[in-house]
Design an enzyme around this catalytic site. Structure first.
Site, PDB file in Angstrom:
ATOM      1  N   GLU A   1      17.529 -15.727  37.635  1.00  0.00           N
ATOM      2  CA  GLU A   1      16.497 -16.567  38.232  1.00  0.00           C
ATOM      3  C   GLU A   1      15.564 -17.122  37.184  1.00  0.00           C
ATOM      4  OE1 GLU A   1      16.481 -14.328  42.528  1.00  0.00           O
ATOM      5  OE2 GLU A   1      14.580 -14.835  41.586  1.00  0.00           O
TER       6      GLU A   1
ATOM      7  N   CYS B   1       9.424 -19.949  33.319  1.00  0.00           N
ATOM      8  CA  CYS B   1       9.672 -18.542  33.027  1.00  0.00           C
ATOM      9  C   CYS B   1      11.179 -18.362  33.127  1.00  0.00           C
ATOM     10  CB  CYS B   1       8.932 -17.699  34.066  1.00  0.00           C
ATOM     11  SG  CYS B   1       9.279 -15.947  33.958  1.00  0.00           S
TER      12      CYS B   1
ATOM     13  N   CYS C   1      18.975  -6.044  33.889  1.00  0.00           N
ATOM     14  CA  CYS C   1      18.314  -5.503  32.701  1.00  0.00           C
ATOM     15  C   CYS C   1      18.757  -4.064  32.512  1.00  0.00           C
ATOM     16  CB  CYS C   1      16.788  -5.558  32.895  1.00  0.00           C
ATOM     17  SG  CYS C   1      15.863  -5.017  31.431  1.00  0.00           S
TER      18      CYS C   1
ATOM     19  N   CYS D   1      12.438   0.304  33.755  1.00  0.00           N
ATOM     20  CA  CYS D   1      11.011   0.437  34.061  1.00  0.00           C
ATOM     21  C   CYS D   1      10.879   0.691  35.571  1.00  0.00           C
ATOM     22  CB  CYS D   1      10.263  -0.827  33.658  1.00  0.00           C
ATOM     23  SG  CYS D   1      10.458  -1.215  31.898  1.00  0.00           S
TER      24      CYS D   1
ATOM     25  N   CYS E   1       9.653  -2.111  38.204  1.00  0.00           N
ATOM     26  CA  CYS E   1      10.183  -3.476  38.084  1.00  0.00           C
ATOM     27  C   CYS E   1      11.461  -3.640  38.888  1.00  0.00           C
ATOM     28  CB  CYS E   1      10.451  -3.787  36.605  1.00  0.00           C
ATOM     29  SG  CYS E   1      11.203  -5.408  36.344  1.00  0.00           S
TER      30      CYS E   1
ATOM     31  N   GLY F   1      15.557  -9.449  32.330  1.00  0.00           N
ATOM     32  CA  GLY F   1      16.169  -8.999  31.092  1.00  0.00           C
ATOM     33  C   GLY F   1      15.196  -8.761  29.957  1.00  0.00           C
ATOM     34  N   GLU F   2      15.721  -8.147  28.902  1.00  0.00           N
ATOM     35  CA  GLU F   2      14.922  -7.846  27.723  1.00  0.00           C
ATOM     36  C   GLU F   2      15.373  -8.787  26.595  1.00  0.00           C
ATOM     37  OE1 GLU F   2      12.298  -6.198  26.719  1.00  0.00           O
ATOM     38  OE2 GLU F   2      12.766  -6.674  24.638  1.00  0.00           O
TER      39      GLU F   2
ATOM     40  N   SER G   1       8.608 -12.060  25.469  1.00  0.00           N
ATOM     41  CA  SER G   1       7.987 -10.837  25.979  1.00  0.00           C
ATOM     42  C   SER G   1       8.950  -9.672  25.817  1.00  0.00           C
ATOM     43  CB  SER G   1       7.650 -11.042  27.460  1.00  0.00           C
ATOM     44  OG  SER G   1       7.065  -9.886  27.995  1.00  0.00           O
TER      45      SER G   1
ATOM     46  N   SER H   1       4.832  -5.845  26.859  1.00  0.00           N
ATOM     47  CA  SER H   1       4.595  -5.203  28.155  1.00  0.00           C
ATOM     48  C   SER H   1       4.204  -3.759  27.881  1.00  0.00           C
ATOM     49  CB  SER H   1       5.867  -5.255  29.001  1.00  0.00           C
ATOM     50  OG  SER H   1       6.144  -6.588  29.345  1.00  0.00           O
ATOM     51  N   LEU H   2       2.952  -3.433  28.158  1.00  0.00           N
ATOM     52  CA  LEU H   2       2.429  -2.137  27.721  1.00  0.00           C
ATOM     53  C   LEU H   2       2.235  -1.182  28.912  1.00  0.00           C
ATOM     54  CD1 LEU H   2       1.563  -0.854  25.040  1.00  0.00           C
ATOM     55  CD2 LEU H   2      -0.761  -1.543  25.549  1.00  0.00           C
ATOM     56  N   HIS H   3       1.338  -1.540  29.805  1.00  0.00           N
ATOM     57  CA  HIS H   3       1.156  -0.856  31.092  1.00  0.00           C
ATOM     58  C   HIS H   3       0.543   0.537  31.025  1.00  0.00           C
ATOM     59  CE1 HIS H   3       3.449  -4.283  32.135  1.00  0.00           C
ATOM     60  NE2 HIS H   3       4.629  -3.767  31.904  1.00  0.00           N
TER      61      HIS H   3
ATOM     62  N   ASN I   1       2.936  -6.931  41.966  1.00  0.00           N
ATOM     63  CA  ASN I   1       3.590  -7.508  43.138  1.00  0.00           C
ATOM     64  C   ASN I   1       4.504  -6.465  43.742  1.00  0.00           C
ATOM     65  OD1 ASN I   1       2.716 -10.356  42.723  1.00  0.00           O
ATOM     66  ND2 ASN I   1       3.762  -9.999  40.795  1.00  0.00           N
TER      67      ASN I   1
ATOM     68  N   CYS J   1       6.251 -12.139  38.621  1.00  0.00           N
ATOM     69  CA  CYS J   1       6.966 -11.384  37.606  1.00  0.00           C
ATOM     70  C   CYS J   1       7.492 -10.068  38.158  1.00  0.00           C
ATOM     71  CB  CYS J   1       6.078 -11.135  36.399  1.00  0.00           C
ATOM     72  SG  CYS J   1       4.390 -10.797  36.811  1.00  0.00           S
TER      73      CYS J   1
HETATM   74  N1  SAH Z   1      11.743  -7.154  29.487  1.00  0.00           N
HETATM   75  C1  SAH Z   1      10.684  -7.992  29.001  1.00  0.00           C
HETATM   76  C2  SAH Z   1      10.692  -9.355  29.643  1.00  0.00           C
HETATM   77  C3  SAH Z   1      10.400  -9.357  31.130  1.00  0.00           C
HETATM   78  S1  SAH Z   1       8.745  -9.776  31.339  1.00  0.00           S
HETATM   79  C4  SAH Z   1       9.355  -7.293  29.214  1.00  0.00           C
HETATM   80  O1  SAH Z   1       9.314  -6.313  29.945  1.00  0.00           O
HETATM   81  O2  SAH Z   1       8.353  -7.713  28.630  1.00  0.00           O
HETATM   82  C5  SAH Z   1       8.398  -9.383  32.972  1.00  0.00           C
HETATM   83  C6  SAH Z   1       6.976  -8.873  33.079  1.00  0.00           C
HETATM   84  O3  SAH Z   1       6.670  -8.632  34.454  1.00  0.00           O
HETATM   85  C7  SAH Z   1       6.803  -7.563  32.358  1.00  0.00           C
HETATM   86  O4  SAH Z   1       5.554  -7.485  31.759  1.00  0.00           O
HETATM   87  C8  SAH Z   1       6.902  -6.579  33.506  1.00  0.00           C
HETATM   88  O5  SAH Z   1       6.313  -5.369  33.183  1.00  0.00           O
HETATM   89  C9  SAH Z   1       6.167  -7.320  34.590  1.00  0.00           C
HETATM   90  N2  SAH Z   1       6.494  -6.819  35.924  1.00  0.00           N
HETATM   91  C10 SAH Z   1       7.592  -6.147  36.305  1.00  0.00           C
HETATM   92  N3  SAH Z   1       7.538  -5.835  37.605  1.00  0.00           N
HETATM   93  C11 SAH Z   1       6.371  -6.325  38.069  1.00  0.00           C
HETATM   94  C12 SAH Z   1       5.766  -6.335  39.358  1.00  0.00           C
HETATM   95  N4  SAH Z   1       6.370  -5.806  40.408  1.00  0.00           N
HETATM   96  N5  SAH Z   1       4.551  -6.923  39.473  1.00  0.00           N
HETATM   97  C13 SAH Z   1       3.968  -7.517  38.394  1.00  0.00           C
HETATM   98  N6  SAH Z   1       4.504  -7.538  37.174  1.00  0.00           N
HETATM   99  C14 SAH Z   1       5.693  -6.947  37.001  1.00  0.00           C
END
Ligand code: SAH
Length: 358
Positions: free
Chosen positions: A83, A109, A116, A120, A123, A161-162, A190, A213-215, A295, A341
């Site tokens: 997508e 995007c 992937c 995580c 996700c 994907g990464e 990213s 992507s840290l979190h 989300n 995302c």
């Molecule tokens: N794999 C790479 C590229 C994908 S980026 C990465 O993780 O950076 C997608 C972004 O959306 C990431 O920062 C991910 O953590 C975030 N994401 C994943 N699930 C989400 C959700 N349910 N709500 C909001 N952000 C989310």
């Protein structure tokens, strides 16, 4: 179109070398088929139409949200889903926009893989099966698809994907983007924190942006949310980002998804600020934090996460700012079409075109 096949086909026909460039120039400007390419001989246009599909991606579905966001679901020629999303931003009212700024930023995007391999926990893509890396053409074609709708000027590799696990193809695709209207400085890659990829991006000549992507600002919690942290721990990842900054002099965006009761407490903001500021309090900030409202992904098994409230997000932001960390809160786009995302898992239930709530 498959750019490699194009070159081979033109060479096999004994066409002059500039033909491939001509075809590409048309595609990059948003042509929707070979028949529009009026500086090619008619016979060649006909041959291309017969022999080389104009796009190797099949558009399966396209959803439009009320905020102008468009989500496209494609399959590859071997049936793999992916997508991509177009986000439209209005220019701020009251002028001050550069001449020619037109309708405002148009950001796409894109996906780098179908599915992937990383897992995580919050996700949606991480919960679906990994299929494969996308080819250069499959990445570029996502951009071309939206270019056929309108001019575009920003790109983020924040779809499925990464990107660092498919970096050769991602970088080769990035080389094509300026022709489509997206400069390298407006292209962001990213990553979950895949250190070899961050290092390669730092060495790479293209002035691309890096997002991380840290979190979580602490190892244990990050390992829970992102198992990749066991392999590349937070502290090493931040060091790799600092080295990236040293080399490129470009700030690193930190993505931080706000999960209620999990990573949104005041002390956690302070821990995060400490991790990002590093030992030297007076150093200019290298990281800019983007807080992302979560989300809900209804993965079917009773999603364990809930998004933080507006108040918690505001308090978290204030705590970071009080420690000198620049922060923005991401606007949520396309929520009703599951275009936000982390929701780019094909086959996820979502309202159909036109059925979105107001
Ligand atoms: N794999 C790479 C590229 C994908 S980026 C990465 O993780 O950076 C997608 C972004 O959306 C990431 O920062 C991910 O953590 C975030 N994401 C994943 N699930 C989400 C959700 N349910 N709500 C909001 N952000 C989310």
């Amino acid at each position: 179109m498959d750019l490699q096949l194009l070159e081979t086909m033109l060479a096999d026909r004994g066409e002059p070398r500039f033909r491939a460039r001509q075809v590409w120039a048309w595609a990059a400007r948003g042509a929707s088929g070979y028949e529009e390419m009026t500086n090619l001989p008619a016979e060649l246009r006909a041959a291309l139409t017969r022999e080389l599909p104009f796009s190797s991606l099949h558009l399966r579905e396209q959803l439009h949200a009320h905020d102008g966001t468009v989500k496209a679901l494609f399959t590859t020629s071997d049936g793999r889903p992916l997508e991509a999303v177009l986000m439209r931003y209005r220019n701020p009212p009251g002028g001050g926009n550069p001449p020619g700024a037109g309708a405002g930023r148009r950001s796409i995007c894109v996906s780098s893989q179908s599915g992937c391999p990383l897992t995580c926990t919050f996700c949606a893509t991480g919960q679906m099966r990994f299929a494969r890396n996308l080819t250069v053409s499959e990445i570029v074609e996502q951009a071309l698809h939206f270019r056929r709708i309108e001019a575009i000027d920003h790109c983020v590799f924040m779809g499925m994907g990464e990107p660092m696990l498919n970096l050769d193809n991602v970088l080769a695709a990035c080389e094509r983007l300026p022709d489509i209207g997206i400069t390298h400085r407006r292209t962001t890659i990213s990553t979950v924190g895949w250190i070899p990829g961050i290092e390669r991006l730092a060495e790479c000549e293209l002035p691309l942006r890096l997002a991380l992507s840290l979190h979580a600002g602490e190892e244990a919690l990050r390992s829970q949310l992102m198992p990749v942290n066991e392999r590349y721990p937070l502290s090493d990842v931040l060091d790799a980002c600092r080295a990236f900054y040293e080399r490129k002099r470009r700030r690193v965006f930190v993505e931080y998804v706000m999960l209620a009761g999990v990573n949104d407490r005041y002390e956690q903001a302070l821990t995060l600020a400490h991790a990002l500021r590093g030992p030297r309090e007076d150093a200019p900030p290298i990281f800019k934090v983007n807080l992302i409202p979560y989300n809900p992904t209804d993965s079917g098994d009773g999603a364990p996460f809930a998004g933080s409230s507006r108040e918690s997000i505001a308090a978290f932001r204030a705590a970071l700012e009080s420690r000198g960390v620049p922060v923005t809160v991401r606007l949520t786009r396309g929520r009703e079409i599951a275009a936000a995302c982390g929701q780019l898992a094909a086959g996820q239930p979502g309202p159909r075109l036109g059925a979105a709530p107001a």
